[in-house]
Design an enzyme around this catalytic site. Structure first.
Site, PDB file in Angstrom:
ATOM      1  N   HIS A 114       0.855  -1.193   0.000  1.00  0.00           N
ATOM      2  CA  HIS A 114       0.000   0.000   0.000  1.00  0.00           C
ATOM      3  C   HIS A 114       0.890   1.241   0.000  1.00  0.00           C
ATOM      4  O   HIS A 114       0.703   2.155  -0.796  1.00  0.00           O
ATOM      5  CB  HIS A 114      -0.902  -0.036   1.230  1.00  0.00           C
ATOM      6  N   ASP A 133      -3.723  -0.304   6.534  1.00  0.00           N
ATOM      7  CA  ASP A 133      -4.318  -0.390   5.199  1.00  0.00           C
ATOM      8  C   ASP A 133      -3.707  -1.509   4.359  1.00  0.00           C
ATOM      9  O   ASP A 133      -3.813  -1.498   3.134  1.00  0.00           O
ATOM     10  CB  ASP A 133      -4.170   0.945   4.461  1.00  0.00           C
ATOM     11  N   HIS A 171      -9.992   0.880   7.979  1.00  0.00           N
ATOM     12  CA  HIS A 171     -11.188   1.483   7.372  1.00  0.00           C
ATOM     13  C   HIS A 171     -12.387   0.550   7.446  1.00  0.00           C
ATOM     14  O   HIS A 171     -12.234  -0.681   7.468  1.00  0.00           O
ATOM     15  CB  HIS A 171     -10.935   1.804   5.894  1.00  0.00           C
TER      16      HIS A 171
END
Length: 255
Positions: A114, A133, A171
């Site tokens: 990422h 992430d 998230h």
């Protein structure tokens, strides 16, 4: 489990986490997307922030660092990659390092893909991992800086962790990830079960996190690019796992 964990929704769909050690009073924030929700949780619990453990340099993970450090004087722990713009860092960590939060121990895994500087924090004794992430429930991070082989290797590191470990990611993307995963494996029983659970949780206004890694290993197509069923789902039967992973991520980018 010695660690007490609290989740704070931040920004549009970020999660901020607090990990508290009741025996010493130490409390770490895992990333700091926004200072205000994290401070609200600290005040509600009566905790004092002692540490911030950053997974990577993106603004939606570090935006609250300055305000929190000013308010609490906490230590900021960050990946060792000094080329990334990380604010107010006190300690740099790399693969295999162990960070102490009071009596709690967090083992560092480097998981580039990422971003190049991305790390995750594994609290082995407490059976929890904060994946930032790199890994989401039923998904994985978009590649901004790394390569597909790099990201696949990072996912394999996470897949090697115990099935009963709880995963906390950066998230709330799970409902969208369900829709994509079902285009690849519409009959996977584990995926269908997780999809039903996600629908129920979101309908009740509840987060879909944490989730056990064992569930992800059965239902997350990105963790299973070496599974013949997933390869067949992208019409790459017999292909190298990296080729399958690349196709999956490219499809998700356009989904």
């Amino acid at each position: 489990m010695a660690a007490e964990i609290r989740l704070s929704p931040c920004l549009n769909d970020n999660f901020g986490y607090l990990v508290h050690d009741a025996s010493t009073g130490a409390t770490a924030a895992i990333d700091a997307p926004d200072a205000a929700p994290i401070r609200d949780t600290l005040q509600r619990e009566g905790w004092t922030l002692t540490d911030i453990l950053l997974t990577h340099h993106h603004g939606d993970h570090v935006g609250g660092v300055a305000a929190l450090k000013e308010a609490y004087g906490c230590r900021v722990v960050a990946p060792h990659d000094r080329t990334a713009a990380l604010p107010l860092v006190d300690l740099r960590v790399a693969q295999g390092d162990v960070v102490k939060v009071g009596s709690l121990l967090a083992r560092v895994l480097e998981t580039p893909g990422h971003t190049l500087d991305h790390v995750v924090y594994v609290f082995d004794d407490d059976k929890v991992v904060f994946t930032g992430d790199t890994l989401f429930s039923l998904g994985c991070g978009r590649l901004f800086e790394g390569s597909y082989p790099m990201m696949w290797d990072s996912l394999l590191k996470l897949r090697a962790l115990p099935d009963d470990m709880l995963m906390y990611c950066g998230h709330e993307y799970t409902a969208a990830n369900v829709k994509f995963a079902l285009t690849i494996e519409p009959t996977n029983p584990a995926l269908l079960a997780r999809a039903a659970e996600v629908t129920e949780l979101r309908s009740a206004g509840q987060p879909t996190i944490p989730v056990r890694l064992g569930v992800e290993k059965s239902a997350n197509v990105f963790l299973r690019a070496d599974d013949p069923a997933v390869a067949a789902g992208v019409r790459l039967k017999g292909a190298d796992p990296i080729a399958v992973f690349t196709e999956l991520r490219e499809r998700k980018n356009k989904f």
